[in-house]
Design a protein around this motif. Structure first.
Motif, PDB file in Angstrom:
ATOM      1  N   LYS A  49       0.815  -1.213   0.000  1.00  0.00           N
ATOM      2  CA  LYS A  49       0.000   0.000   0.000  1.00  0.00           C
ATOM      3  C   LYS A  49       0.855   1.272   0.000  1.00  0.00           C
ATOM      4  N   ALA A  50       2.119   1.144  -0.334  1.00  0.00           N
ATOM      5  CA  ALA A  50       3.026   2.291  -0.347  1.00  0.00           C
ATOM      6  C   ALA A  50       2.793   3.146  -1.584  1.00  0.00           C
ATOM      7  N   GLY A  51       3.404   4.327  -1.608  1.00  0.00           N
ATOM      8  CA  GLY A  51       3.241   5.265  -2.709  1.00  0.00           C
ATOM      9  C   GLY A  51       4.321   5.125  -3.766  1.00  0.00           C
ATOM     10  N   TYR A  52       4.078   5.767  -4.899  1.00  0.00           N
ATOM     11  CA  TYR A  52       4.992   5.738  -6.045  1.00  0.00           C
ATOM     12  C   TYR A  52       5.681   7.091  -6.211  1.00  0.00           C
ATOM     13  N   VAL A  53       4.901   8.152  -6.416  1.00  0.00           N
ATOM     14  CA  VAL A  53       5.476   9.458  -6.735  1.00  0.00           C
ATOM     15  C   VAL A  53       5.800  10.300  -5.492  1.00  0.00           C
ATOM     16  N   PRO A  54       4.876  10.483  -4.532  1.00  0.00           N
ATOM     17  CA  PRO A  54       5.196  11.343  -3.383  1.00  0.00           C
ATOM     18  C   PRO A  54       6.312  10.763  -2.518  1.00  0.00           C
ATOM     19  N   SER A  55       7.232  11.627  -2.087  1.00  0.00           N
ATOM     20  CA  SER A  55       8.347  11.211  -1.234  1.00  0.00           C
ATOM     21  C   SER A  55       7.928  11.252   0.231  1.00  0.00           C
ATOM     22  N   PRO A  56       8.494  10.384   1.074  1.00  0.00           N
ATOM     23  CA  PRO A  56       8.104  10.340   2.483  1.00  0.00           C
ATOM     24  C   PRO A  56       8.780  11.423   3.319  1.00  0.00           C
ATOM     25  N   LEU A  57       8.292  11.568   4.551  1.00  0.00           N
ATOM     26  CA  LEU A  57       8.833  12.480   5.561  1.00  0.00           C
ATOM     27  C   LEU A  57       9.243  11.678   6.784  1.00  0.00           C
ATOM     28  N   ILE A  58      10.209  12.180   7.553  1.00  0.00           N
ATOM     29  CA  ILE A  58      10.529  11.584   8.843  1.00  0.00           C
ATOM     30  C   ILE A  58      10.620  12.687   9.890  1.00  0.00           C
ATOM     31  N   SER A  59      10.049  12.409  11.076  1.00  0.00           N
ATOM     32  CA  SER A  59      10.079  13.368  12.179  1.00  0.00           C
ATOM     33  C   SER A  59       9.872  12.635  13.492  1.00  0.00           C
ATOM     34  N   ASN A  60      10.794  12.838  14.434  1.00  0.00           N
ATOM     35  CA  ASN A  60      10.664  12.294  15.789  1.00  0.00           C
ATOM     36  C   ASN A  60      10.345  10.805  15.802  1.00  0.00           C
ATOM     37  N   GLY A  61      11.081  10.040  15.013  1.00  0.00           N
ATOM     38  CA  GLY A  61      10.949   8.598  15.023  1.00  0.00           C
ATOM     39  C   GLY A  61       9.765   8.054  14.257  1.00  0.00           C
ATOM     40  N   LEU A  62       9.087   8.896  13.489  1.00  0.00           N
ATOM     41  CA  LEU A  62       7.940   8.466  12.697  1.00  0.00           C
ATOM     42  C   LEU A  62       8.161   8.831  11.229  1.00  0.00           C
ATOM     43  N   VAL A  63       7.767   7.936  10.348  1.00  0.00           N
ATOM     44  CA  VAL A  63       7.824   8.183   8.905  1.00  0.00           C
ATOM     45  C   VAL A  63       6.402   8.388   8.408  1.00  0.00           C
ATOM     46  N   TYR A  64       6.190   9.489   7.681  1.00  0.00           N
ATOM     47  CA  TYR A  64       4.883   9.805   7.123  1.00  0.00           C
ATOM     48  C   TYR A  64       4.958   9.684   5.613  1.00  0.00           C
ATOM     49  N   ALA A  65       3.956   9.046   5.030  1.00  0.00           N
ATOM     50  CA  ALA A  65       3.961   8.857   3.581  1.00  0.00           C
ATOM     51  C   ALA A  65       2.528   8.848   3.077  1.00  0.00           C
ATOM     52  N   ILE A  66       2.367   9.268   1.834  1.00  0.00           N
ATOM     53  CA  ILE A  66       1.054   9.231   1.210  1.00  0.00           C
ATOM     54  C   ILE A  66       1.187   8.555  -0.143  1.00  0.00           C
ATOM     55  N   SER A  67       0.229   7.726  -0.469  1.00  0.00           N
ATOM     56  CA  SER A  67       0.267   7.012  -1.743  1.00  0.00           C
ATOM     57  C   SER A  67      -0.374   7.863  -2.831  1.00  0.00           C
ATOM     58  N   ASP A  68      -0.186   7.450  -4.066  1.00  0.00           N
ATOM     59  CA  ASP A  68      -0.741   8.172  -5.203  1.00  0.00           C
ATOM     60  C   ASP A  68      -2.263   8.178  -5.182  1.00  0.00           C
ATOM     61  N   VAL A  69      -2.884   7.195  -4.502  1.00  0.00           N
ATOM     62  CA  VAL A  69      -4.348   7.133  -4.443  1.00  0.00           C
ATOM     63  C   VAL A  69      -4.890   7.701  -3.133  1.00  0.00           C
ATOM     64  N   GLY A  70      -4.021   8.308  -2.309  1.00  0.00           N
ATOM     65  CA  GLY A  70      -4.484   9.067  -1.168  1.00  0.00           C
ATOM     66  C   GLY A  70      -4.489   8.375   0.171  1.00  0.00           C
ATOM     67  N   LEU A  71      -3.853   7.199   0.282  1.00  0.00           N
ATOM     68  CA  LEU A  71      -3.750   6.547   1.584  1.00  0.00           C
ATOM     69  C   LEU A  71      -2.568   7.158   2.334  1.00  0.00           C
ATOM     70  N   MET A  72      -2.856   7.895   3.409  1.00  0.00           N
ATOM     71  CA  MET A  72      -1.818   8.510   4.217  1.00  0.00           C
ATOM     72  C   MET A  72      -1.517   7.607   5.395  1.00  0.00           C
ATOM     73  N   ARG A  73      -0.225   7.373   5.638  1.00  0.00           N
ATOM     74  CA  ARG A  73       0.199   6.464   6.694  1.00  0.00           C
ATOM     75  C   ARG A  73       1.296   7.077   7.548  1.00  0.00           C
ATOM     76  N   CYS A  74       1.310   6.625   8.803  1.00  0.00           N
ATOM     77  CA  CYS A  74       2.397   6.926   9.723  1.00  0.00           C
ATOM     78  C   CYS A  74       3.013   5.603  10.145  1.00  0.00           C
ATOM     79  N   TYR A  75       4.323   5.465   9.954  1.00  0.00           N
ATOM     80  CA  TYR A  75       5.055   4.254  10.298  1.00  0.00           C
ATOM     81  C   TYR A  75       6.014   4.535  11.457  1.00  0.00           C
ATOM     82  N   ASP A  76       6.233   3.539  12.283  1.00  0.00           N
ATOM     83  CA  ASP A  76       7.327   3.614  13.235  1.00  0.00           C
ATOM     84  C   ASP A  76       8.631   3.480  12.458  1.00  0.00           C
TER      85      ASP A  76
END
Length: 441
Positions: free
Chosen positions: A330-357
């Motif tokens: 369910k990961a994204g293709y075009v948008p690049s991820p972010l990292i902040s305070n031990g969390l990775v934020y990413a959004i997929s091309d179809v709009g699923l936004m996720r926060c990962y440890d």
């Protein structure tokens, strides 16, 4: 370690006789171009002044705005718009902001022209518009443009890579709009078109040319003042790639990171030597890595999808030793991820936004925004700003639970990634450039 393979030496933006060499595709050795002789360390390094956003991914290289800012939470076509200007042509490159000036590219296929524009930061007034290419342009994907790379500025020159009908070139333009050099870096053809933004390191500006299998891929470093080649190395897979390079100090050493084709790789930016490589995320990739102290995070792509967490202190093929975690599909293709305070934020091309440890890859939360995305999220004031293709912009609070702070609309969709500096949001839509700022300003 993978075996050597027969690789043709040469690469595109977005997107004679061919010489073939036996090249190692992993390990610490690379075939260096014998004609590359420009110095790598004779100019002061490019630095970001306070309040500037001089290159792709911003001053921190992680798409995070400087601390102490308070960009607006809400906006509309009539609310918190400091200024709005119509842009000529079409482009998806983000603004490059240095001092009182904004630099961004645009192109008009009907006029067969690619420009670099300079606007006043406070008013949006156009100061100059320099053509960097006038001539035949290639066919690109309908969602791409001929001006999709984000320029980089070293304080004296603006560097912009672009694709012609035959090759990829890098234009260097001074602050007054005069072309300093305009150098080809590799033959290039592509189904999608060029999109990679340049990276700066010491005296060099670095660009990839990962085109289709008709042309060999290359990674090239040009001297920022002269345009001469400092180093050029072949890339191991003759497959299209659209990702931008990024140079950062991770795991105690300077590294040049590239996502794809097929593998995520770390290079020595001093000479282009391959340091390590890891399988994935997939064959075709467009996003740039996010990075922490010792790890990088790479997302892609097509035909498969995955987000990887990789320790960046290895050498050779590290797939079995340094791949710490891999997400589901369910990961994204075009948008690049972010990292902040031990969390990775990413959004997929179809709009699923996720926060990962960041350490384990565990999905902390996810939210379906139910819209298509190309623009990458940006971090500012403990918030994530992200824009979809259908006129909406979202402000999400960082942390281990999802909290939507605001949802706003403008009159056009967004493909480019916004820039946040000086408390303002500089946002390129499909037709305009906006400066969004709190009403009090």
């Amino acid at each position: 370690m993978r075996k050597s393979i027969l690789v043709p030496v040469w690469w595109t933006a977005c997107c004679g006789v061919i010489v073939f060499l036996m090249l190692p595709v992993s390990g610490c050795q690379s075939q260096i171009d014998a004609n590359a002789n420009a110095p790598i360390d004779d100019l002061p390094p490019a630095t970001a002044a306070a309040g500037d956003w001089p290159w792709w991914r911003g001053p921190t290289l992680n798409n995070a705005a400087a601390a102490g800012q308070n960009p607006p939470l809400k906006w509309s076509p009539t609310e918190n718009v400091l200024w709005q200007v119509k842009l000529p042509g079409r482009g998806h490159g983000s603004p490059c902001i240095v001092g009182k000036r904004i630099f961004l590219p645009s192109a008009d296929p009907d006029k067969q022209t690619i420009w670099l524009l300079c606007l006043d930061r406070d008013s949006g007034q156009r100061l100059w518009q320099t053509p960097v290419w006038q001539g035949a342009l290639p066919k690109v994907h309908k969602n791409n443009s001929h001006a999709s790379a984000t320029p980089a500025c070293d304080g004296e020159r603006i560097f912009f890579p672009y694709q012609t009908d035959k090759d990829v070139r890098v234009a260097a333009v001074d602050l007054d709009g005069e072309v300093v050099f305009n150098e080809p870096v590799g033959l290039y053809t592509s189904v999608q078109g060029y999109s990679a933004s340049p990276a700066l390191y010491k005296s060099a500006v670095i660009v990839p040319t990962d085109g289709d299998d008709k042309k060999p891929n290359k990674l090239t470093a040009l001297h920022r003042k002269t345009g001469r080649v400092a180093w050029r190395v072949p890339r191991p897979d003759n497959r299209e790639g659209y990702a931008s390079p990024l140079v950062a100090r991770v795991a105690g050493r300077d590294q040049l990171f590239m996502v794809g084709p097929d593998r995520t790789r770390g290079y020595d930016p001093e000479n282009g030597a391959l340091l390590w490589e890891c399988d994935g995320p997939t064959q075709y990739n467009a996003a740039t890595v996010a990075f922490g102290r010792d790890m990088v995070y790479a997302t892609g792509g097509y035909p498969g999808k995955a987000l990887l967490g990789i320790r960046a202190d290895g050498s050779g093929d590290v797939t079995g030793t340094h791949l710490v975690w891999k997400s589901d599909k369910k990961a994204g293709y075009v948008p690049s991820p972010l990292i902040s305070n031990g969390l990775v934020y990413a959004i997929s091309d179809v709009g699923l936004m996720r926060c990962y440890d960041a350490a384990s890859g565990e999905v902390v939360w996810e939210k379906d925004l139910d819209a298509p995305f190309y623009s990458s999220p940006v971090l500012a004031a403990g918030r994530i700003y992200v824009f979809d293709q259908e006129q909406k912009g979202y402000v999400v609070k960082t942390g281990r639970s999802f909290e939507l702070l605001a949802e706003n609309s403008l009159s056009d969709g967004v493909f480019a990634t916004p820039v946040i500096c000086g408390g303002r949001i500089y946002l390129r839509t499909l037709g305009d450039l906006y400066c969004l700022a709190a009403a009090a300003e």
